[in-house]
Motif scaffolding. Structure first.
Motif, PDB file in Angstrom:
ATOM      1  N   LEU A 181       0.763  -1.185  -0.201  1.00 30.03           N
ATOM      2  CA  LEU A 181      -0.038   0.108  -0.002  1.00 30.03           C
ATOM      3  C   LEU A 181       0.901   1.234   0.016  1.00 30.03           C
ATOM      4  O   LEU A 181       1.938   1.368   0.796  1.00 30.03           O
ATOM      5  CB  LEU A 181      -0.887  -0.116   1.137  1.00 30.03           C
ATOM      6  CG  LEU A 181      -1.725   1.097   1.656  1.00 30.03           C
ATOM      7  CD1 LEU A 181      -2.738   1.569   0.471  1.00 30.03           C
ATOM      8  CD2 LEU A 181      -2.646   1.154   3.044  1.00 30.03           C
ATOM      9  N   ILE A 182       0.662   2.222  -0.684  1.00 29.85           N
ATOM     10  CA  ILE A 182       1.285   3.465  -1.148  1.00 29.85           C
ATOM     11  C   ILE A 182       0.312   4.604  -1.000  1.00 29.85           C
ATOM     12  O   ILE A 182      -0.682   4.549  -1.854  1.00 29.85           O
ATOM     13  CB  ILE A 182       2.286   3.456  -2.190  1.00 29.85           C
ATOM     14  CG1 ILE A 182       3.058   2.173  -2.355  1.00 29.85           C
ATOM     15  CG2 ILE A 182       3.073   4.740  -2.420  1.00 29.85           C
ATOM     16  CD1 ILE A 182       3.762   1.962  -3.744  1.00 29.85           C
ATOM     17  N   PHE A 183       0.567   5.357  -0.014  1.00 30.33           N
ATOM     18  CA  PHE A 183      -0.306   6.809  -0.038  1.00 30.33           C
ATOM     19  C   PHE A 183       0.463   7.686  -0.547  1.00 30.33           C
ATOM     20  O   PHE A 183       1.704   8.127  -0.016  1.00 30.33           O
ATOM     21  CB  PHE A 183      -0.394   7.171   1.493  1.00 30.33           C
ATOM     22  CG  PHE A 183      -1.442   6.227   2.326  1.00 30.33           C
ATOM     23  CD1 PHE A 183      -3.118   6.252   1.855  1.00 30.33           C
ATOM     24  CD2 PHE A 183      -0.921   5.364   3.212  1.00 30.33           C
ATOM     25  CE1 PHE A 183      -3.657   5.334   2.721  1.00 30.33           C
ATOM     26  CE2 PHE A 183      -2.086   4.478   3.841  1.00 30.33           C
ATOM     27  CZ  PHE A 183      -3.404   4.597   3.658  1.00 30.33           C
ATOM     28  N   CYS A 184       0.173   8.418  -1.652  1.00 32.12           N
ATOM     29  CA  CYS A 184       0.754   9.638  -2.450  1.00 32.12           C
ATOM     30  C   CYS A 184      -0.082  10.808  -2.112  1.00 32.12           C
ATOM     31  O   CYS A 184      -1.123  11.019  -2.180  1.00 32.12           O
ATOM     32  CB  CYS A 184       0.702   9.356  -3.886  1.00 32.12           C
ATOM     33  SG  CYS A 184       1.971   7.847  -4.271  1.00 32.12           S
ATOM     34  N   LYS A 225      -4.383   8.686   8.203  1.00 30.61           N
ATOM     35  CA  LYS A 225      -3.420   8.066   7.137  1.00 30.61           C
ATOM     36  C   LYS A 225      -2.713   7.039   7.883  1.00 30.61           C
ATOM     37  O   LYS A 225      -2.553   5.721   7.604  1.00 30.61           O
ATOM     38  CB  LYS A 225      -2.639   9.134   6.481  1.00 30.61           C
ATOM     39  CG  LYS A 225      -2.505   8.873   4.991  1.00 30.61           C
ATOM     40  CD  LYS A 225      -1.698   9.732   4.341  1.00 30.61           C
ATOM     41  CE  LYS A 225      -2.411  11.068   3.990  1.00 30.61           C
ATOM     42  NZ  LYS A 225      -3.619  10.788   3.032  1.00 30.61           N
ATOM     43  N   ILE A 226      -2.231   7.356   8.880  1.00 28.61           N
ATOM     44  CA  ILE A 226      -1.223   6.554   9.740  1.00 28.61           C
ATOM     45  C   ILE A 226      -2.102   5.613  10.595  1.00 28.61           C
ATOM     46  O   ILE A 226      -1.412   4.205  10.475  1.00 28.61           O
ATOM     47  CB  ILE A 226      -0.079   7.361  10.774  1.00 28.61           C
ATOM     48  CG1 ILE A 226       0.658   8.272   9.879  1.00 28.61           C
ATOM     49  CG2 ILE A 226       0.491   6.413  11.634  1.00 28.61           C
ATOM     50  CD1 ILE A 226       1.732   9.136  10.714  1.00 28.61           C
ATOM     51  N   ASP A 227      -3.329   5.779  11.045  1.00 32.11           N
ATOM     52  CA  ASP A 227      -4.150   4.782  11.492  1.00 32.11           C
ATOM     53  C   ASP A 227      -4.607   4.063  10.701  1.00 32.11           C
ATOM     54  O   ASP A 227      -4.371   2.540  11.039  1.00 32.11           O
ATOM     55  CB  ASP A 227      -5.202   5.378  12.208  1.00 32.11           C
ATOM     56  CG  ASP A 227      -5.058   6.022  13.586  1.00 32.11           C
ATOM     57  OD1 ASP A 227      -3.914   6.062  13.870  1.00 32.11           O
ATOM     58  OD2 ASP A 227      -5.694   7.007  13.844  1.00 32.11           O
ATOM     59  N   ASN A 228      -4.776   4.176   9.319  1.00 34.84           N
ATOM     60  CA  ASN A 228      -5.178   3.062   8.482  1.00 34.84           C
ATOM     61  C   ASN A 228      -4.107   2.213   7.944  1.00 34.84           C
ATOM     62  O   ASN A 228      -4.261   1.237   7.361  1.00 34.84           O
ATOM     63  CB  ASN A 228      -5.674   4.150   7.071  1.00 34.84           C
ATOM     64  CG  ASN A 228      -7.236   4.179   7.387  1.00 34.84           C
ATOM     65  OD1 ASN A 228      -8.281   3.393   7.730  1.00 34.84           O
ATOM     66  ND2 ASN A 228      -7.667   5.501   7.288  1.00 34.84           N
ATOM     67  N   ALA A 229      -2.683   2.893   7.869  1.00 37.82           N
ATOM     68  CA  ALA A 229      -1.627   2.257   7.463  1.00 37.82           C
ATOM     69  C   ALA A 229      -1.409   1.122   8.495  1.00 37.82           C
ATOM     70  O   ALA A 229      -1.059  -0.282   8.078  1.00 37.82           O
ATOM     71  CB  ALA A 229      -0.314   3.247   7.390  1.00 37.82           C
TER      72      ALA A 229
END
Ligand SMILES: Nc1ncnc2c1ncn2[C@@H]1O[C@H](COP(=O)(O)OP(=O)(O)O)[C@@H](O)[C@H]1O
Ligand SMILES: CC(=O)N[C@@H](CCC(=O)OP(=O)(O)O)C(=O)O
Length: 258
Positions: A181-184, A225-229
């Protein structure tokens, strides 16, 4: 089996035609099986203002009245999704745009109205991501492009957070093959100081995260975002990175690890 890359782009990339064009160019060049998830919150807020519909955000989530649901459906599932799919087609990538209703891709449950009534906001059901649809599309050489609209299976569309869609889709993809998974977004990654481009934090573990939150280094949209990561890692996604949309093909970014 070959790794599936799930890549999410946020509202600031979607909203910047040059950044989006550069991202699409890099995305199509990525080898292997891939999936795109996009946000578009900025454009939805702008469209609401044009239509004289007030926007209320609580803890990073949009309060989605019936009128707002119409706007976000038009913007995410229509304008933004079709624009991205047509850009991918032009760059030689056969893509298909999806809401959760299309192919029963993602089912969600409307969030309870207490303590906060978010209206038509959904939480993705456990096992709510249709993994066999992912497998079929990828096998056919088609790249799925998900927006943030899901459905409840009873005819109601629901608005979800796009980072949560990305995390859930990555978890769903990991039932088919190993998934990354990559968040951009528009920053080099998670930063110690947003005014210092050289202050990239290269690794975040739960302990480092607690410290960053205590010092308020990480706040606003970066928290979900970090919680989802972490949720993705807990559910078996093999790697999660947060990086600049121009850095897709590089190693630069913040790695999230447990
Ligand atoms: N330490 C941090 N490093 C980078 N961004 C941060 C940090 N803390 C908060 N943010 C904010 O988080 C935002 C990204 O979250 P969000 O607004 O939800 O973006 P997206 O639409 O890309 O998901 C950044 O634009 C930035 O303003
Ligand atoms: C429930 C909820 O808040 N949904 C989000 C979905 C879009 C999104 O998350 O877009 P970004 O990635 O651009 O922030 C919203 O309507 O803003």
């Amino acid at each position: 089996m070959e790794t599936i890359k799930v890549i999410k782009i946020g509202g600031n990339v979607v909203d910047n035609p040059d950044a989006l064009a550069r991202f699409v160019n890099d995305f199509v060049k990525l080898p292997g099986k891939k999936i795109l998830v996009h946000g578009g919150g900025k454009e939805a807020t702008r469209m609401s203002a044009r239509l004289d519909i007030p926007t209320t955000m609580i803890e990073g989530r949009r309060v989605t009245t019936r009128e707002t649901l119409d706007v976000v459906t038009m913007v995410y599932a229509g304008l933004v999704n079709k624009r991205i799919v047509s850009m991918l087609q032009a760059a030689g990538c056969n893509a298909i745009g999806l809401t959760g209703a299309d192919g029963n891709a993602i089912t969600a449950t409307r969030r309870k109205p207490k303590p906060i009534d978010y209206g038509f906001v959904g939480d993705i059901k456990p096992e709510g991501v249709n993994s066999s649809l992912i497998a079929s599309l990828l096998e056919a050489g088609i790249t799925p492009v998900y927006c943030a609209i899901t459905h409840d299976g009873n005819g109601t569309l629901l608005n979800c957070n796009a980072d949560t869609i990305a995390s859930s889709v990555a978890i769903g993809a990991s039932r088919v093959a190993p998934a990354e998974l990559i968040f951009c977004f528009e920053q080099p990654g998670v930063m110690e100081d947003l005014d210092r481009p050289d202050s990239l934090i290269s690794l975040i573990t739960p302990d480092i995260y607690s410290d960053l939150r205590a010092r308020n280094i990480v706040n606003k949209g970066m928290i979900p975002k970090i919680d989802n990561a972490f949720a993705a890692i807990d559910a078996g996604v093999s790697s999660v990175t947060i990086k600049h949309s121009d850095a897709l093909t590089t190693d630069r970014g913040t790695v999230i690890r447990k």
